[in-house]
Design a protein around this motif. Sequence first.
Motif, PDB file in Angstrom:
ATOM      1  N   ILE A  97       0.840  -1.200   0.000  1.00 18.56           N
ATOM      2  CA  ILE A  97       0.000   0.000   0.000  1.00 18.56           C
ATOM      3  C   ILE A  97       0.872   1.247   0.000  1.00 18.56           C
ATOM      4  N   CYS A  98       1.916   1.233   0.831  1.00 20.27           N
ATOM      5  CA  CYS A  98       2.827   2.370   0.907  1.00 20.27           C
ATOM      6  C   CYS A  98       3.484   2.612  -0.440  1.00 20.27           C
ATOM      7  N   ASN A  99       3.903   1.529  -1.100  1.00 19.45           N
ATOM      8  CA  ASN A  99       4.552   1.688  -2.389  1.00 19.45           C
ATOM      9  C   ASN A  99       3.611   2.320  -3.404  1.00 19.45           C
ATOM     10  N   ASP A 100       2.354   1.854  -3.382  1.00 23.38           N
ATOM     11  CA  ASP A 100       1.319   2.438  -4.236  1.00 23.38           C
ATOM     12  C   ASP A 100       1.257   3.942  -4.042  1.00 23.38           C
ATOM     13  N   ILE A 101       1.088   4.343  -2.780  1.00 24.91           N
ATOM     14  CA  ILE A 101       0.865   5.755  -2.468  1.00 24.91           C
ATOM     15  C   ILE A 101       2.118   6.593  -2.740  1.00 24.91           C
ATOM     16  N   THR A 102       3.293   6.132  -2.256  1.00 25.33           N
ATOM     17  CA  THR A 102       4.499   6.946  -2.433  1.00 25.33           C
ATOM     18  C   THR A 102       4.933   6.997  -3.890  1.00 25.33           C
TER      19      THR A 102
ATOM     20  N   GLN B 281      13.998  -6.674  11.105  1.00 27.42           N
ATOM     21  CA  GLN B 281      14.058  -5.504  10.241  1.00 27.42           C
ATOM     22  C   GLN B 281      14.867  -5.773   8.980  1.00 27.42           C
ATOM     23  N   MET B 282      15.879  -6.650   9.101  1.00 26.61           N
ATOM     24  CA  MET B 282      16.620  -7.027   7.903  1.00 26.61           C
ATOM     25  C   MET B 282      15.696  -7.743   6.930  1.00 26.61           C
ATOM     26  N   HIS B 283      14.859  -8.631   7.460  1.00 27.70           N
ATOM     27  CA  HIS B 283      13.927  -9.333   6.598  1.00 27.70           C
ATOM     28  C   HIS B 283      12.937  -8.368   5.982  1.00 27.70           C
ATOM     29  N   SER B 284      12.576  -7.335   6.751  1.00 27.45           N
ATOM     30  CA  SER B 284      11.596  -6.386   6.217  1.00 27.45           C
ATOM     31  C   SER B 284      12.150  -5.672   5.004  1.00 27.45           C
ATOM     32  N   ILE B 285      13.489  -5.514   4.949  1.00 24.63           N
ATOM     33  CA  ILE B 285      14.079  -4.888   3.761  1.00 24.63           C
ATOM     34  C   ILE B 285      13.813  -5.771   2.538  1.00 24.63           C
ATOM     35  N   ALA B 286      13.979  -7.093   2.732  1.00 27.67           N
ATOM     36  CA  ALA B 286      13.708  -7.999   1.616  1.00 27.67           C
ATOM     37  C   ALA B 286      12.255  -7.905   1.189  1.00 27.67           C
ATOM     38  N   LEU B 287      11.342  -7.874   2.178  1.00 26.58           N
ATOM     39  CA  LEU B 287       9.922  -7.814   1.848  1.00 26.58           C
ATOM     40  C   LEU B 287       9.577  -6.519   1.122  1.00 26.58           C
ATOM     41  N   SER B 288      10.111  -5.394   1.620  1.00 25.46           N
ATOM     42  CA  SER B 288       9.808  -4.106   0.987  1.00 25.46           C
ATOM     43  C   SER B 288      10.368  -4.052  -0.422  1.00 25.46           C
ATOM     44  N   THR B 289      11.577  -4.612  -0.592  1.00 22.62           N
ATOM     45  CA  THR B 289      12.177  -4.610  -1.930  1.00 22.62           C
ATOM     46  C   THR B 289      11.287  -5.357  -2.905  1.00 22.62           C
ATOM     47  N   PHE B 290      10.813  -6.514  -2.487  1.00 27.09           N
ATOM     48  CA  PHE B 290       9.930  -7.268  -3.363  1.00 27.09           C
ATOM     49  C   PHE B 290       8.668  -6.470  -3.658  1.00 27.09           C
ATOM     50  N   ALA B 291       8.092  -5.862  -2.604  1.00 23.32           N
ATOM     51  CA  ALA B 291       6.844  -5.118  -2.787  1.00 23.32           C
ATOM     52  C   ALA B 291       7.028  -3.989  -3.798  1.00 23.32           C
ATOM     53  N   SER B 292       8.208  -3.363  -3.811  1.00 21.78           N
ATOM     54  CA  SER B 292       8.413  -2.225  -4.694  1.00 21.78           C
ATOM     55  C   SER B 292       8.822  -2.615  -6.099  1.00 21.78           C
ATOM     56  N   LEU B 293       9.626  -3.681  -6.211  1.00 14.15           N
ATOM     57  CA  LEU B 293      10.161  -4.012  -7.521  1.00 14.15           C
ATOM     58  C   LEU B 293       9.286  -4.984  -8.303  1.00 14.15           C
TER      59      LEU B 293
END
Lengths: 423, 430
Positions: A212-217, A315-327
């Motif tokens: 959702i954040c990726n959508d909005i930002t 939080q390290m894992h969250s970086i992986a999750l966010s990267t996937f969500a954005s890319l």
Amino acid sequence: QEVYLEERLGELDLRSDSDVPYVPPPTDSTPEILKRALSGLSARWKNWWIRGILTLAMISGFFLIIYLGSFMLMLLVLSIQVKCYHEIITIGYRVYHSYDLPWFRSLSWYFLLCVNYFFYGETVADYFATFVQRREQLQFLIRYHRFISFALYLIGFCMFVLSLVKKHYRLQFYMFAWTHVTLLITVTQSHLVIQNLFEGMIWFLVPISSVICNDITAYIFGFFFGRTPLIKLSPKKTWEGFIGGFFSTVVFGFIFSYFLAQHQYFVCPEEYNSETNRFVTECEPSELFQMKKYSLPPLLQAVLGWEAVNMYPFQMHSIALSTFASLIGPFGGFFASGFKRAFKIKDFADTIPGHGGIMDRFDCQYLMATFVHVYITSFIRGPNPSKLLKQLLVLQPEQQLNVYRTLKSHLLEKGILRPSLRG
Amino acid sequence: NLQESESENKLDGETASDSESKSEFGGSAPVPTSDDTPEVLNRALSNLSSRWKNWWVRGILTLAMITFFFIIIYLGPMVLMTIVMCVQIKCFHEIITIGYNVYHSYDLPWFRTLSWYFLLCVNYFFYGETVTDYFFTLVQREEPLRILSKYHRFISFALYLTGFCMFVLSLVKKHYRLQFYMFGWTHVTLLIVVTQSHLIIHNLFEGMIWFIVPISCVICNDIMAYMFGFFFGRTPLIKLSPKKTWEGFIGGFFATVLFGLLLSYVMSGYRCFTCPVEFNNDTNSFTVDCEPSELFQLQEYNIPLVLQSVVGWKTVRMYPFQIHSIALSTFASLIGPFGGFFASGFKRAFKIKDFANTIPGHGGIMDRFDCQYLMATFVNVYIASFIRGPNPSKLIQQFLTLRPDQQLHIFNTLKAHLADKGLLAGLEDA
């Protein structure tokens, strides 16, 4: 008229996209209240306000359900799945003018029921093993679960074959395939979302919020800085939006995980407590959610001025999750855009005023749920203990005794089990 | 399915009225099927009339296929696995080609490559899981294999995602609809073809008998239903396949059950058929050797009084597996044909006579295997539900990967369960 139907269908397949007739848009379902309140503004601003209000409404609804707990979340996921399925099947009916096919509406809902029964039966058996042990009737259903699910599916299959009507073969096969592909997409994803939820609410919240954040930002960055188009499928998306959205989502995921990781409510898997007969989310937080000191690489040390930082491993894992969500997440959105262009529809449905259907909101989430699930099984957790227990209890008595002896000697060896006193 | 091709010939009138076939294909003829009969056969049978020639060609090819079946059984599990793989690839190719012909989409950008790529991905995923399960020790030994198996799901998913993204990037403005159709077509085909073949391999690993008896029952039902229909057929069974009759259906059912009983009796006596296929780490090859399970040991059954008067015996010695074979044959006769009706409906819907022309006189590989669709899944579900329980050694392996507190919890629950059942009474604490 039936002859014309088949003929038109054949021609429909072969014409290029531009010849395909435009499917009439669904009616406008904006509530009257909003319409009156915004009647003063111009059409463009009115649209913005509606979207904004509905966005806030959805986010509040989301928070409310989180507060109510995992069980409500599960129900929410189930309702969304049913609605998504309904939307896609309805599009199929409109595209093929097949609303009046004999039995087909019942068959579609029947298949949805079967597949859900199969998946939820597996989940329930795994996670509520202790709950289920007590009840005799459930025992039978679980032992032969696969067989029962398969038999139910077969009945649907045979009903389909028996329902084949002479002039509608092609249509019926198309709808059959459409139903199955839709099931594959919606039901498996929702099932994986529920499995992630059972790992701990944080595995459900962080991925969804990142998308959702990726959508909005991405939208905001595109609005202010957008210049270079990203892909022909979605002309409004830009590279600036894409990259800006990526970095913001990673930062957001990082900070959001920091806050969630502190509360047991989010971090612990929901379990059924046999003594109190309730579902509880209490546990000893695993290593992932315990603060650790990480030494910063020299590069970052110079920049930030710190030598070490306290972080949760999660939080390290969250970086992986966010990267996937954005890319990769956006590809789900492009897929849905292509789908809408292919079938000449503006939105999947008109359930949410200003936003379109439920599917329009969830198109980027498609791949996320599967990714999180695969990520968890590959990098985080080992096999599920309650599933293992269930399988152990199903063995023959002699096999159970053998296993018992092996386990006992192993545990004693490792010092996990202390030798008990005789008597 | 022996009746299908014949019936299509006779019903040209009926199919034409479905809709003008010309408009369906924009003026071009339906998929042309060239005559693939080898020259040898053509010359040998040139004297006979065309109808008898057709019969002879079918008959000879049937015998050839059955002989081939026996040969590969003799050659062992590894060869069987390879054959199943090849059949699967050919079936996938046949169905995808039909899709191309229906949609005139042979020239879609990248699509041929993408279909084969998805086939590769899904196969990699399924075969990886099988290999990890059955070759556990071998995999643990070799370092690259160990890593591949540990992150297997992640790697498979990444490969699939690459294909998905390639598809999205390949969407071209005027061909969106066609591309989505082919995407859907590919996925449904994968669902049907690859999952079935994978389940067949699973059944094979349980023991070759679980592979041979179901497939033979389906083939037997095909042949027997045809014969009973030929000699006694009167009442039509279903509009989809006008040549099928109730007499053929019921006669085929009883004949197949009997055949299944006899075949199981013969096969249960041999270890090479009843033992699970295992990989021997020391010799690095497949072995089919074991202590036959209870299913394959002769037992004495009391015949119910009704049958006693008929047959004149009080008890009979049978393998328990033969009782299971009745269930398998029943499924093959009653539900298996629905797979055939599904394929008939599919061929009528897309106005094709056969899936392809691979086997002269019989059509494509899919034509032979359409009744087998549901059988493989049924056998797999049957085995999982009624025959084998979970594998104890595999459970122990999983146990050893858990955390200590989880291990303790499971151990204590197991202990309580065994104590409840009174099994721990005689055990001394070590």
